[in-house]
Motif scaffolding. Structure first.
Motif, mmCIF file in Angstrom:
data_model
loop_
_atom_site.group_PDB
_atom_site.id
_atom_site.type_symbol
_atom_site.label_atom_id
_atom_site.label_comp_id
_atom_site.label_asym_id
_atom_site.label_seq_id
_atom_site.Cartn_x
_atom_site.Cartn_y
_atom_site.Cartn_z
ATOM 1 N N PHE A 51 4.521 -110.225 -20.501
ATOM 2 C CA PHE A 51 4.719 -110.203 -19.056
ATOM 3 C C PHE A 51 5.715 -111.273 -18.635
ATOM 4 N N VAL A 62 5.124 -104.654 -11.784
ATOM 5 C CA VAL A 62 4.236 -103.531 -11.493
ATOM 6 C C VAL A 62 4.060 -102.632 -12.721
ATOM 7 N N ILE A 65 1.247 -104.281 -14.583
ATOM 8 C CA ILE A 65 0.002 -104.107 -13.847
ATOM 9 C C ILE A 65 -0.496 -102.676 -13.998
ATOM 10 N N ALA A 68 -2.008 -102.308 -17.387
ATOM 11 C CA ALA A 68 -3.313 -102.963 -17.463
ATOM 12 C C ALA A 68 -4.385 -102.103 -16.796
ATOM 13 N N VAL A 69 -4.057 -101.466 -15.702
ATOM 14 C CA VAL A 69 -5.013 -100.604 -15.010
ATOM 15 C C VAL A 69 -5.296 -99.353 -15.845
#
Length: 71
Positions: A51, A62, A65, A68-69
């Motif tokens: 990251f 994003v 992110i 990760a989601v």
């Protein structure tokens, strides 16, 4: 103007090579889960390092992110 055209062409060529090598087929959530599980306890450290490095060169956070989601 010329740099923008060359940059766009280089990006298109890079995406084409990645597609031909099957890179985009590996972006499914199951494969990412297996990859993170194989990293074991080093997974969070690896995530932070990637990251930080990619943010430094201008890749939007994003994307990380979202990954990760998805995992």
């Amino acid at each position: 103007m010329r740099r923008r055209i060359l940059g766009s062409g280089a990006l298109a060529a890079l995406l084409l090579v990645a597609w031909q090598m099957g890179f985009f087929e590996r972006l499914d959530p199951e494969y990412l889960r297996e990859l993170v599980a194989s990293a074991g306890p080093w997974a969070p450290v690896l995530y932070l390092v990637l990251f930080s490095c990619f943010e430094a060169i201008g890749v939007p956070g994003v994307l990380f992110i979202g990954a990760a989601v998805a995992i």
